[in-house]
Structure formats: C-alpha cells, structure tokens
Design a protein around this motif. Structure first.
Motif, PDB file in Angstrom:
ATOM      1  N   SER A   1      -6.507  -4.214  41.505  1.00 49.57           N
ATOM      2  CA  SER A   1      -5.542  -3.242  42.043  1.00 49.57           C
ATOM      3  C   SER A   1      -5.225  -3.495  43.521  1.00 49.57           C
ATOM      4  O   SER A   1      -4.365  -2.833  44.092  1.00 49.57           O
ATOM      5  CB  SER A   1      -6.067  -1.815  41.857  1.00 49.57           C
ATOM      6  N   LEU A   2      -5.909  -4.454  44.131  1.00 55.89           N
ATOM      7  CA  LEU A   2      -5.636  -4.776  45.536  1.00 55.89           C
ATOM      8  C   LEU A   2      -4.307  -5.508  45.650  1.00 55.89           C
ATOM      9  O   LEU A   2      -3.970  -6.348  44.819  1.00 55.89           O
ATOM     10  CB  LEU A   2      -6.758  -5.644  46.114  1.00 55.89           C
ATOM     11  N   GLU A   3      -3.578  -5.199  46.692  1.00 59.72           N
ATOM     12  CA  GLU A   3      -2.275  -5.818  46.924  1.00 59.72           C
ATOM     13  C   GLU A   3      -2.225  -6.351  48.344  1.00 59.72           C
ATOM     14  O   GLU A   3      -3.193  -6.248  49.090  1.00 59.72           O
ATOM     15  CB  GLU A   3      -1.165  -4.771  46.725  1.00 59.72           C
ATOM     16  N   GLY A   4      -1.097  -6.892  48.732  1.00 57.10           N
ATOM     17  CA  GLY A   4      -0.875  -7.338  50.101  1.00 57.10           C
ATOM     18  C   GLY A   4      -1.951  -8.285  50.595  1.00 57.10           C
ATOM     19  O   GLY A   4      -2.395  -9.180  49.882  1.00 57.10           O
ATOM     20  N   ALA A   5      -2.387  -8.084  51.837  1.00 53.33           N
ATOM     21  CA  ALA A   5      -3.390  -8.963  52.451  1.00 53.33           C
ATOM     22  C   ALA A   5      -4.706  -8.928  51.677  1.00 53.33           C
ATOM     23  O   ALA A   5      -5.323  -9.970  51.446  1.00 53.33           O
ATOM     24  CB  ALA A   5      -3.623  -8.556  53.907  1.00 53.33           C
ATOM     25  N   LEU A   6      -5.135  -7.738  51.251  1.00 54.43           N
ATOM     26  CA  LEU A   6      -6.382  -7.641  50.489  1.00 54.43           C
ATOM     27  C   LEU A   6      -6.254  -8.357  49.150  1.00 54.43           C
ATOM     28  O   LEU A   6      -7.208  -8.960  48.660  1.00 54.43           O
ATOM     29  CB  LEU A   6      -6.768  -6.175  50.290  1.00 54.43           C
TER      30      LEU A   6
END
Length: 199
Positions: free
Chosen positions: A152-157
C-alpha cells in the motif's frame, strides 16, 4: 592588428609571442594541475580503495556515470551492497564490517537527495509502521494510503519498497506478527498448549 595601426615588426612580435605561449604556457599549466590530480587519485585508489570508490560513486550517484563507476568498482574486486534502510546513508558509504561499499538511498530510482537525507537522518527504524509514523509527508511521500501492508506504500516510500530497501523492516513486521499469532495459539486454544512466557 593592421586596422588598429600596429606596425609590421610589432605584429610579427605579437604573433611570435602568442605562438610561443600556445606551445607551452596554457598546456603546461593544465598538465601540471591534471598531473597532481591524477597522482592524488592514483594514490587514494591504490591505498584507500573503499573510500576512494565510495567518494567517486557518491559524486556520480543518480547521474549518467554512476553505472560506469559501479562496473569499474566491481572490476577492482570491491563489493557493492544493496541499500538497506537502517544501514545506508543518503549517498554511498563504506561498510567496514563487510569490507564493501553500501549503496546510498539517493541511488534508488525516484529518491532525490532531500528524501534520502531525511530518511537516513531518522534511521534506524524498528519496523515498517515505525518508518511510516516517523518520516514527514514532505519531502517523503507515500504513506497516505498505508494500511499496514508494504504493497500500500506509494510515492517515495513505494520506491524504497520496490527496490528492496525496506526488506529488513518487512521481515521484522512478519516476525512480530508470527510471534503474536503463535502466542495466541499456545496461550488461548485450550488444547493443552504451553504458555510461551514459561517455555
């Protein structure tokens, strides 16, 4: 020169002076500086190869020459370790325990210098939840839709997850959940299981 009113002998003298200087002056100055730089780089490369190549890779991190320098470093027999969230710095660093170079967070696609510096500054992290809780949403994006799963992590993570940099935190979370579920089975099933605290 003629248009400026310079006489024939003066023009000839000026031309000879420029030609003479061009033969040695400009080149000698550059050659001596490059010679000193090459000597220093050669010395560092021969006597401090880990530090030299870590610095070289740090300068090239995220740029076009990074891959070329990685190949050169590996040809010298120096190992380059994958980035790890609790060990890596923002850029390449020397891992003296493993006698290798550790990739920096900035070398991961989608991770800029500000993000890498902030994540490295706040390390170490206990688990994935700790990372999501502690990193600020600016500049480190990607926790908005976090539901406890790394997917479920998006972007930089999300980029850190996809690169394998968060594997140690994911393993810690899985181990923690596994211990919790085993503890519940052993304590609460009423089928004669032993209490983990007493084992």
């Amino acid at each position: 020169c003629t248009e400026e009113g310079m006489s024939g002998p003066d023009r000839k003298f000026l031309n000879e002076a420029i030609a003479g200087f061009a033969e040695y002056g400009f080149n000698r100055a550059h050659a001596s500086v490059y010679g000193i730089t090459a000597y220093r780089c050669g010395y560092l490369s021969a006597n401090h190869p880990l530090e030299f190549h870590a610095a070289l890779l740090s300068v090239a991190a995220g740029g076009d020459k990074e891959k070329k320098y990685v190949v050169t470093t590996k040809k010298r027999g120096i190992r380059i370790l994958a980035p790890e969230i609790n060990v890596s710095g923002a850029s390449y660093t020397v891992d003296k325990r493993q006698h290798a170079i550790r990739r920096g967070l900035v070398s991961i696609n989608g991770i800029g210098l500000k993000i890498a510096e902030k994540v490295a500054e706040l390390a170490p992290y206990e688990d994935l939840d700790d990372l999501v809780r502690r990193v600020p949403p600016r500049p480190v994006s990607g926790a908005k839709n976090y539901d406890g799963t790394p997917e479920s992590l998006e972007g930089a993570l999300g980029h850190l997850y996809e690169s394998g940099t968060l594997d140690v935190l994911i393993a810690t979370k899985i181990l923690s959940l596994s211990k919790e579920s085993h503890g519940e089975v052993l304590r609460g099933d009423g089928a004669g299981g032993e209490d983990l605290d007493q084992v």
